[in-house]
Design a protein around this motif. Sequence first.
Motif, PDB file in Angstrom:
ATOM      1  N   GLY A 203       1.422   4.764   7.626  1.00  0.00           N
ATOM      2  CA  GLY A 203       1.168   4.755   8.785  1.00  0.00           C
ATOM      3  C   GLY A 203       0.956   6.256   9.136  1.00  0.00           C
ATOM      4  O   GLY A 203      -0.182   6.291   9.685  1.00  0.00           O
ATOM      5  N   TRP A 204       1.695   7.112   8.743  1.00  0.00           N
ATOM      6  CA  TRP A 204       1.184   8.737   8.913  1.00  0.00           C
ATOM      7  C   TRP A 204       0.149   9.239   8.190  1.00  0.00           C
ATOM      8  O   TRP A 204      -0.606   9.951   8.854  1.00  0.00           O
ATOM      9  N   ARG A 205      -0.418   8.615   7.051  1.00  0.00           N
ATOM     10  CA  ARG A 205      -1.524   9.096   6.494  1.00  0.00           C
ATOM     11  C   ARG A 205      -2.741   8.378   7.084  1.00  0.00           C
ATOM     12  O   ARG A 205      -3.595   8.932   7.571  1.00  0.00           O
ATOM     13  N   THR A 206      -2.465   6.989   7.662  1.00  0.00           N
ATOM     14  CA  THR A 206      -3.725   6.580   8.473  1.00  0.00           C
ATOM     15  C   THR A 206      -3.772   7.474   9.716  1.00  0.00           C
ATOM     16  O   THR A 206      -5.142   7.441  10.058  1.00  0.00           O
ATOM     17  N   PHE A 207      -2.775   7.786  10.307  1.00  0.00           N
ATOM     18  CA  PHE A 207      -3.093   8.463  11.747  1.00  0.00           C
ATOM     19  C   PHE A 207      -3.449   9.704  11.670  1.00  0.00           C
ATOM     20  O   PHE A 207      -4.510   9.991  12.270  1.00  0.00           O
ATOM     21  N   PHE A 208      -3.399  10.428  10.591  1.00  0.00           N
ATOM     22  CA  PHE A 208      -3.886  11.761  10.187  1.00  0.00           C
ATOM     23  C   PHE A 208      -5.454  11.624   9.829  1.00  0.00           C
ATOM     24  O   PHE A 208      -6.112  12.455  10.184  1.00  0.00           O
ATOM     25  N   LEU A 209      -5.769  10.840   9.068  1.00  0.00           N
ATOM     26  CA  LEU A 209      -6.848  10.560   8.471  1.00  0.00           C
ATOM     27  C   LEU A 209      -7.845   9.893   9.509  1.00  0.00           C
ATOM     28  O   LEU A 209      -9.090  10.275   9.625  1.00  0.00           O
TER      29      LEU A 209
END
Length: 645
Positions: free
Chosen positions: A386-392
């Motif tokens: 989730g956090w990688r998806t958000f920042f990406l």
Amino acid sequence: MPKQKADIFYDGALWLFNIMLDVFFREIRPRGSHKVPMEGPLIFVAAPHANQFVDPLIVMRECNRRVSFLIAAKSMQQWAIGFLASFFHPIPVKRPQDLAEAGHGRIHLLNPKTDPLKIQGMDTKFTSQLQPHDSIILPRNAGILKIKQVLSDTELLIASPITDKKALEHLTKSSGTAYKCLPHIDQDSVYERVYEELNNGRCITIFPEGGSHDRAEMLPFKAGVTIMALGAMAKYPGLDVKIVPCGLNYFHAHRFRSRAVIEFGNPITIPADLVEQFKQGGQQKREACSNLLDTIFYALKSVTVNVPNDQTLMVIQAARRLYKPAHRRLHIAQVVDLNRRFVIGYNLYKDDPRVINLKQKVLAYNQLLKYHGLRDHQVPEINLRGWRTFFLLWYRVGVLVVWGLLSFPGSILNLPIVITAKAISTKKAKDALASSSVKVAGRDVLATWKFLVGMVLIPLLYGLYTLIVLWICMKSEMDWFQTMLYPLLTWTMLPFISYASMRFAENGVDVFKSLRSLYVALVDPDSTANLRQLREKLSQDITEVINEIGPDVFSDFDSDNVFRNDSTSQESVNELAEGGRTFSQIAAGFLTDTANVLLNDSNIFNWTNQEEESDSDEQLYFLDKTTAANTSASASDTESYKKIH
């Protein structure tokens, strides 16, 4: 001397058109052009004719020979098309359908059983509108009736009884049916011109379907190409005419910055016995033409992707994408070749329960993709925390803003061209659709008119901008050097600014397309996770079935090495990477390299993979066109898909 002058004009015009083709298409890839003989008379037969006047340009660009081409006399009468075509030694052909006129009154078949050849007219004028050997066209492409004899204004005889049910339905109505009169045209002068060209060792290009169209498969071929080939060899003993099939394969033929693959097949050598049979005339001549036409048809099928409808093609392409060994970067020529091989296998096993089951699964999977607003190549990308998806997601939004700002100047400068080309091409498509019985939506004329409008408006608009700059300089009372310099720089830099902006806009569009998968992964992680699992299961099912069927279809099938390494085979290099780099490719490479230096992130730029772009183009097009699977999608589709499994 005249020949040399004509060649100079031919080469100069082709050079200009090549630049326009490089701008309109992202990529045009030849395959098999090394098979084209460099000497001797040739007839290039090209199909499917999906892009009205752009198709001949692509053939001329990639065939490595100067060619004449057959063009409708009606098209030559249009000043812009006629002027541009005149540089390429066109051979005008009067087509009966261009001279067709509405018939007076209505017609019907009075007694199909006792008098099947007599057509009765009501308020008709047969003696003034029709002659023996002319034809009558029935509405809605229901049939064409050849006239044997005109008896009076209200009676005529046709050459053969009517057996087609649609034609009989129209002609047996109590009120009769409307009709069109199609004149018979003697094409002897055209054939003589072609014979002369071939006897002089030249090349001609012909589209045997007779006209452009936007259908999923080739139309029935006209026999004219066989008369040209056999007639030339019959008239000039010892003449060896070769026929080269050219398959035109597009990823969205009508769209700006789409891709195309032109594939040349093995030259067809015409047997001497067919020529002798042709010389005998009558039924023997017709059989010789029919045999050669069959040979040409199957040769063209070997270099094109032919399916009965768009839904079938969508299933074929989905299977090719999901087949596990295909998960590597493919050249667009390889994509076309694999699609064709999959079509062969599908046609042989389409009634097999395993294939029918797979087809249902693919249609259900594509409905789920449509419901989520995703494309197949995006599904594996949503497997992030989730956090990688958000920042990406936000990183790509930032990149999108950068590309948008870089593309803004050229977009504003060229906006009048875009609007005008869109309006004119749409109108021309509607007109073409209204006057044709074979077109589906008239898409085959869109690219042509966008192309022509661009050729006219780009220099005019850039000239206007240059004059505006000159006027500003003169009003600003600059010295003569600056007054001349700034307009000159404007005229010189505008093409480069426009092309760079176009490339930046393409990158921006690619980034924009990648945002949807990240957004869906954030707001609905359970559904996207389920979609990934369904895709993996479908991929396994397709791979299993293809590995079972493949050895029975292709003797050289190897599930562990489906794709040969292009760099290890000189033949593959010749077929898949022929020709030097064009201006468009050099400029695109420079801009892409610069962009990667500025914004270097493998996670960001993996959407520019050629296969993925081609696949996304295919998928978007066929999801939009598929009618059988175009019902409203909902969450229940997931349950339906599970039941299929």
